[in-house]
Write an enzyme that holds these catalytic residues in place. Structure first.
Site, PDB file in Angstrom:
ATOM      1  N   HIS A  58      -0.772 -16.032  32.409  1.00  0.00           N
ATOM      2  CA  HIS A  58      -0.490 -17.121  31.465  1.00  0.00           C
ATOM      3  C   HIS A  58      -1.680 -18.077  31.304  1.00  0.00           C
ATOM      4  CE1 HIS A  58       3.427 -15.618  31.764  1.00  0.00           C
ATOM      5  NE2 HIS A  58       3.935 -16.438  32.660  1.00  0.00           N
ATOM      6  N   ASP A  97       3.412 -10.910  27.563  1.00  0.00           N
ATOM      7  CA  ASP A  97       3.236 -12.130  28.348  1.00  0.00           C
ATOM      8  C   ASP A  97       3.992 -13.180  27.549  1.00  0.00           C
ATOM      9  OD1 ASP A  97       2.485 -14.546  29.412  1.00  0.00           O
ATOM     10  OD2 ASP A  97       0.448 -13.924  29.845  1.00  0.00           O
ATOM     11  N   HIS A  98       5.186 -13.538  28.012  1.00  0.00           N
ATOM     12  CA  HIS A  98       6.061 -14.331  27.144  1.00  0.00           C
ATOM     13  C   HIS A  98       5.457 -15.691  26.794  1.00  0.00           C
ATOM     14  CE1 HIS A  98       7.376 -16.132  30.964  1.00  0.00           C
ATOM     15  NE2 HIS A  98       7.658 -17.169  30.230  1.00  0.00           N
TER      16      HIS A  98
END
Lengths: 516, 357
Positions: free
Chosen positions: A268, A205-206
């Site tokens: 996010h 999950d960047h």
């Protein structure tokens, strides 16, 4: 350190005394395989990230890369393509010597992901690298493909014996979305974990690779000032906003199947909520941190169908204006079906039912084509118990609010009440601001750079664990189901607005959304 | 942040005082903020650079080129012989790439022209001009040790380049004296970072770590004037690996020390390489009792590594990484002022002992 001390304190593996004091710790020689090497993510993010790591001397001492994609290409053509992508999308100008040396170690394997023979060819290239160097490279498989290929590739790697390699580590990175609902996430976990151990799987999950998100951990656990206030006794409510001012552009193919809740909130934004509300971990090892994070999700009751209308709001943007121009509605965006009911805005109110947070609502909202691009967390403290300053002409006493801005101007701001200069005891809110940009005049690395390095090191702290992913879906699944099953009309919100008016109904008395 | 200035606010005065300069700094900040409310001054660290007036331009050029890591307030003290008064120019620079809606982080620069007699009391001139509570870094590339000594109480960090001193023994002794009074960032040490990283990396895989106990020889080639860098490198290996080195002796054009390790001797040799064009190391070779040899050498294409295994197999590869250049090294030195490296002090102490003879 004596040589005896170096032999370790009871572990089989002796420590490496040469690493002390070094900022960049050694990483085992690695061969990275990018599935979907011809795709957008690889071109725009992964290859430039790898170049930037090479530029800084951060890559392993020896590094190879194999691109896998269905397009017919020779090694040389792949290198040319990679060179172009890196030159176009790297965050810094390229150094020809570094770039040349890097891509000289690139190879390419053609094939579709369900083509059994492709995995045989891939295995041969991996072995060639090992034999040429006389060492066993670690192997890192990066699944930068459409989500439906994740299980296909993981299974094929397992069936061809590429999920392990004697003498080195094998790891697999899986891009989001990790499932589209709870059932599909469980199914994907099951199929991946049939062939890989959980310790080999890195679900990326960047957002977690962003400096700002990591700074939240530091802000909370390295500053004694906040922790005494960080609970239900002092915090009134929390709101997390991830607003975009742009529309979906040309991403209708993905976005119309996903929607705002799946796109941002389920991953996010829940990550932000977890980091904000988790208990201090015993240490910052991967499992200690993730244990604490997942406890937060387990503390959030999964909504019952009848609760959803009161705790979740969705909307779709209609025509309006943005940045002074007319902005089309979602249904008029390129490739969006005329009858699409995909939400472009989602807001929820979640309760974290544990000792620390019982009774404190966590509001989250996200959307496309809103008034402003901003990602922030606002922690509103309870108001003072007695209002002594009530003079006329005063803006009055507002509760203190701690604002953590993730983007665009990363920083921390605390609203205080101050006296307005003059003879009268008039007061108004003022801000005490800290901007990261003023204290660290340096360019932060791209999130992918950090995360790729962490994977090569085997550090999973900033990656989602299987139980974490499933717990997140347990919360979001009932909301999506209720929206899919419901027959009420999808609310609209004008492009360029702060969202639908229905979102205000989520707020409990005395609470309000921060203006966008 | 790009430091190419979009605009600068400037104030200057001859025969001025520190308090007038301080007042000018505050005024310029207020004025700049009033013009553009997106403006905020950077608050990273103070750098006080003491330079010869005639060579000020060269140092300013070096500071301009440090890249991403630059101080937020730079105070350049240009020393002019026989001067009795202080002249000052203050400027605030804004980044050239400031985007609408984002903050504009500005850096401040104070240029003082002072006399040699001011150096003994430099603390009283500089103190009012630094931003309190930030790390203050002192750099005196043209000597003026008395100025550094005057500022050492004020400064938390001293930036030195021990390869620049003509006498290596005096250089390491001076560095050692400074480490007892402040945190020292030595550019000679920073130049060896990629080399230390690669040696650490080579021996990091578990199957190779035991080879650290078999090392029998370390040879370092260096720029003729960088004997301190080379000595720091071998003393780093010695201190990290628990070796006891004896003082160095001249031998075949180089310096050699024998170190006692558990049950064996290690030969440590540093030798000048006349072909090396820039300061720093030219090559490192590490040999083990079992016959493994690892060599790193700096060529025109960057750093190249060669490993020869006991069975005679040899492999070579290019070590990925862009050259930082001298400007990049200085920038790295400024960045290091905000960090702490626990291995420099012990390596420096060992280097002092090795060079003592």
């Amino acid at each position: 350190l004596t040589e005896e001390e170096q032999r370790g304190q009871g572990g089989d593996e002796e420590a490496n005394p040469l690493v002390k004091g070094l900022e960049r710790l050694p990483v085992h020689p690695t061969t990275t395989v990018i599935f979907g090497a011809g795709g957008d993510l690889a071109k725009r993010k992964l290859l430039p990230a790898i170049y930037n790591l090479a530029h800084e001397g951060a890559l392993p001492e020896r590094f190879n890369l194999i691109g896998v994609s269905r397009g017919e290409m020779s090694d040389e053509e792949f290198r040319d393509e990679a060179r172009k992508s890196i030159a176009e999308f790297s965050r810094r100008d390229t150094d020809e010597k570094v770039l040349g040396a890097l891509i000289a170690q690139f190879r390419y394997v053609t094939g579709t992901f369900d083509d059994e023979t492709m995995y045989g060819r891939l295995g041969s290239v991996l072995n060639e690298f090992d034999e040429e160097a006389g060492i066993e490279f670690n192997r890192l498989f990066y699944l930068s493909t459409a989500p439906n290929f994740f299980p296909v590739i993981a299974e094929a790697l397992g069936e061809h014996g590429l999920n392990s390699n004697e003498g080195s580590e094998v790891r697999i990175i899986i891009e989001k979305p990790f499932g589209t609902d709870l059932a599909s996430a469980r199914e994907l976990n099951k199929r991946v974990l049939t062939h890989f151990d959980e310790s080999q799987v890195f679900r990326i999950d960047h957002y977690l690779g962003k400096e700002t998100v990591q700074n939240m951990l530091v802000l909370r656990f390295a500053n004694g000032i906040f922790e005494p206030l960080w609970n239900r006794s002092y915090v009134d409510y929390v709101q997390i906003t991830a607003a975009e001012d742009l529309g979906i552009g040309s991403r209708a193919g993905y976005y119309d199947k996903s929607g705002a809740l799946r796109d941002l909130l389920q991953n996010h934004m829940l990550q932000l909520l977890m980091i904000l509300s988790m208990e201090p971990p015993v240490s910052f090892s991967a499992d200690e941190v993730r244990d604490e994070k997942v406890k937060v999700l387990h503390s959030i009751p999964a909504p019952r169908p009848e609760d959803v209308p009161n705790m979740a709001v969705r909307a779709q943007y209609s025509a309006g204006s943005s940045a002074g121009d007319e902005a089309r509605g979602y249904l008029d965006e390129q490739d969006v079906p005329d009858d699409s009911t995909t939400e472009t805005y989602a807001a929820v109110r979640l309760m974290v039912d544990n000792w620390r947070w019982a009774g404190v609502p966590f509001y989250m909202r996200t959307g496309k084509r809103l008034a402003r691009k901003i990602t922030e967390i606002a922690v509103t403290l309870k108001p003072v118990p007695h209002l002594a300053f009530k003079q006329q002409g005063s803006l009055g006493v507002e509760p203190n609010q701690l604002l953590l801005t993730v983007q665009p101007n990363e920083g921390v701001s605390l609203s205080l009440v101050a006296k307005i200069p003059g003879a009268r005891m008039a007061v108004r809110p003022v801000n005490m601001e800290f901007l990261y940009g003023t204290s660290f005049m340096s360019q932060s690395p791209e999130a992918y750079e950090r995360l790729i390095m962490d994977t090569m090191r085997g550090d999973a702290t900033l990656f989602a664990r299987n139980d974490e992913v499933e717990a997140a879906w347990t919360i979001c699944d009932p909301i999506l189901k209720a929206w899919e099953d419901g027959d009420e009309e999808l609310p609209k919100c004008e492009a360029g607005s702060a969202g639908p008016k229905e979102a205000d109904d989520l707020m409990l008395p005395g609470h309000k959304w921060r203006p966008l | 942040v790009t430091v190419s200035a979009r605009s600068e606010a400037v104030w200057g005065e001859q025969d001025t005082t520190p308090s007038a300069v301080d007042a000018a700094l505050r005024r310029l900040l207020a004025q700049r903020h009033a013009e553009d409310d997106a403006f905020v001054p950077a608050r990273v660290c103070n750098l006080v650079a003491i330079v010869d007036r005639d060579w000020r331009g060269e140092i300013e050029n070096r500071l301009e080129k440090v890249g991403r890591f630059h101080p937020s307030r730079t105070i350049v003290c240009a020393v002019e012989k026989r001067r009795e008064t202080i002249d000052a120019v203050v400027s605030l620079a804004l980044p050239g790439d400031h985007k609408q809606g984002e903050i504009a982080v500005g850096a401040e620069r104070v240029e003082l022209t002072i006399g040699e007699d001011h150096l003994e009391r430099l603390e009283t001139i500089v103190d009012p001009l630094i931003v309190s509570d930030l790390v203050t870094l002192v750099w005196s590339p043209h000597g003026h040790d008395n100025a550094v000594d005057a500022l050492i109480r004020l400064a938390g960090v001293v930036l030195i380049d021990s390869v620049m001193a003509p006498d290596p023994v005096a250089a390491v002794d001076r560095a050692h004296w400074l480490t007892e009074r402040a945190y020292v960032v030595d550019l000679a040490w920073l130049r060896s970072v990629p080399w230390r990283e690669r040696i650490a990396s080579t021996f990091d895989p578990p199957q190779w770590r035991s080879s650290l106990r078999e090392i029998t020889a370390v040879t370092v080639r260096h720029h003729p004037e960088s004997v301190v860098s080379a000595t720091l490198f071998v003393s780093w290996m010695a201190t990290r690996l628990g070796w006891q080195p004896a003082p160095m002796q001249e031998e075949d054009g180089g310096l050699v020390a024998r170190a006692r390790a558990s049950g064996r001797k290690v030969k440590l040799r540093v030798e000048p390489d006349e072909t090396m064009p820039v300061a720093g190391l030219a090559g490192v070779a590490v040999e083990t009792a079992s016959g493994m040899k690892l060599s790193l050498f700096r060529g025109s294409g960057g750093l190249t590594a060669t490993r020869k295994t006991p069975d005679g197999r040899e492999s070579s590869w290019v070590v990925l990484g862009a050259s930082r250049g001298e400007a990049g090294i200085l920038g790295e030195g400024i960045r290091q002022a905000l960090l702490r490296d626990p291995t420099y002090g012990p390596a420096l102490t060992a280097a002092c002992e090795m060079l003592a003879s």
